[in-house]
Design an enzyme around this catalytic site. Structure first.
Site, short mmCIF file in Angstrom:
data_model
loop_
_atom_site.label_atom_id
_atom_site.label_comp_id
_atom_site.label_asym_id
_atom_site.label_seq_id
_atom_site.Cartn_x
_atom_site.Cartn_y
_atom_site.Cartn_z
N PRO A 53 -6.95 -3.94 16.45
CG PRO A 53 -5.00 -2.78 17.52
CD PRO A 53 -5.38 -4.07 16.58
CB SER A 65 -1.68 -16.18 13.56
OG SER A 65 -2.16 -15.56 13.44
CD GLN A 107 -2.41 5.98 9.49
OE1 GLN A 107 -1.65 5.29 9.08
NE2 GLN A 107 -4.00 6.35 8.46
CD GLU A 143 -5.10 9.68 16.61
OE1 GLU A 143 -6.09 9.49 16.95
OE2 GLU A 143 -4.85 8.93 14.93
CD GLN A 187 -3.12 -0.35 2.07
OE1 GLN A 187 -3.16 0.03 3.26
NE2 GLN A 187 -4.46 -0.79 1.48
CE1 TYR A 215 0.38 -11.30 7.02
CE2 TYR A 215 2.59 -9.57 8.16
CZ TYR A 215 1.04 -10.77 8.44
OH TYR A 215 0.45 -10.58 9.59
#
Length: 332
Positions: free
Chosen positions: A207, A151, A290, A293, A27, A54
């Protein structure tokens, strides 16, 4: 930043971990990814999570380059194995062959001699769990893996692996990496009680529910341009949350966040960390802001009254029973 033990192991991890699923190698451009990693380091994040699958291995490569030159002992680097990494029959699963070969490939991409945690990305029904646990144990004994985890394993699958490890004297699982957030709570009935009993910590991904819990997606309104919901590589994982009833429930959280002096994203991350079985919440980012924050959720304590009002605000939007609906994403 605050730090917690990974389950009952001696390994300390940062409460906020940085993950690069979807973002790195896909991305965002590499410089933007490196800037996010630098921001995480600046904020005290020491735990970095990735996987061999990934972006077809590119995410590990980007992370390895971004962390190059950082003192290795100051980091906890986690990766995973299971999903297909090639077209050949043995390029998938948890056989001894794939587990071993995939780790060596991950180490090359990450530019490191060992990983702190090696995780089985899903349960492999085609390979005896004894073979998988023995393969992981061999890598621990070789010094290439320090701890092992899983996982998105179900409680009975975790229990089976623990039983085999006990019977054969193998290294035990210390962590599970599940999806867990205010909206998706399917680990609470069975996985969390088992893991609390056995000393296994949760490394929570999503989350903020792929960004839905930031409140930027509003009912009756098209998704913002350049958001995950409009990105071809990420939109498939967020679709389930974009129902108007869910988005309306999320908007009811806004005054609660304001009263707590938090953004919606910070409230969501802090909420996951209230569960004492959670060792860390994994955040992703496309820009450094991001990261800065979300890390402010570290150390935040939400009182019981606020936790109750969050449940009341979300109401039926919360999913606790996995049979009620399919998981909104298939490959974290």
């Amino acid at each position: 930043m605050e730090y917690r033990h990974l389950g009952r192991s001696g390994l300390m991890v940062s409460e906020i971990a940085y993950g690069n699923w979807i973002t790195h190698g896909d991305q965002v451009e590499e410089q933007a990814a490196a800037d996010c990693v630098l921001a995480a380091l600046d904020e005290g994040v020491t735990t970095f999570d990735t996987a061999d699958v990934y972006a077809g291995g590119r995410a590990e490569e980007v992370l390895g380059r971004a962390l190059h030159g950082v003192r290795r002992e100051s980091l906890e680097i986690f990766t995973k194995v299971y999903w297909p990494t090639g077209d050949r029959p043995n390029d998938r699963g948890l056989s001894r062959k794939h587990v071993t070969e995939s780790l060596h490939a991950s180490l090359r991409r990450l530019q490191t001699d060992y990983v702190d945690l090696y995780q089985a990305h899903r349960y492999d029904h085609q390979t005896p769990v004894e073979e998988t646990m023995r393969a992981f144990d061999d890598l621990v004994r070789a010094g290439k893996v320090l701890y092992i985890g899983v996982s998105e394993w179900r409680a009975e699958e975790i229990a089976a692996a623990l039983r085999v490890a006990g019977e054969l004297g193998l290294d035990r699982i210390v962590s599970n990496q599940p999806q867990y957030n205010m909206l998706w709570r399917v680990i609470e009935p069975e996985v969390v009680p088992l893991c609390e009993k056995e000393g296994i910590g949760q490394l929570v991904f999503s989350p903020i529910a792929q960004g839905v819990l930031t409140g930027k997606y509003e009912p009756g309104t098209p998704p913002p341009a350049e958001s995950r919901a409009t990105d071809p590589t990420g939109s498939g994982f967020i679709k389930r949350w974009l129902r108007d009833d869910t988005l309306t429930a999320v908007q009811r959280l806004r005054p609660l966040a304001e009263q707590a002096g938090l953004s919606l994203a910070q409230l969501a991350v802090a909420w996951t960390l209230q569960n004492q079985n959670v060792s860390a919440a994994i955040i992703g980012a496309t820009r450094p802001g991001q990261v800065r924050e979300n890390v402010k959720a570290a150390g935040v304590r939400l009182d019981a009254g606020l936790m109750r009002r969050i449940d009341e605000a979300l109401g039926d939007a919360v999913v606790r029973d996995p049979s009620r609906t399919a998981s909104p994403q298939s490959r974290p």
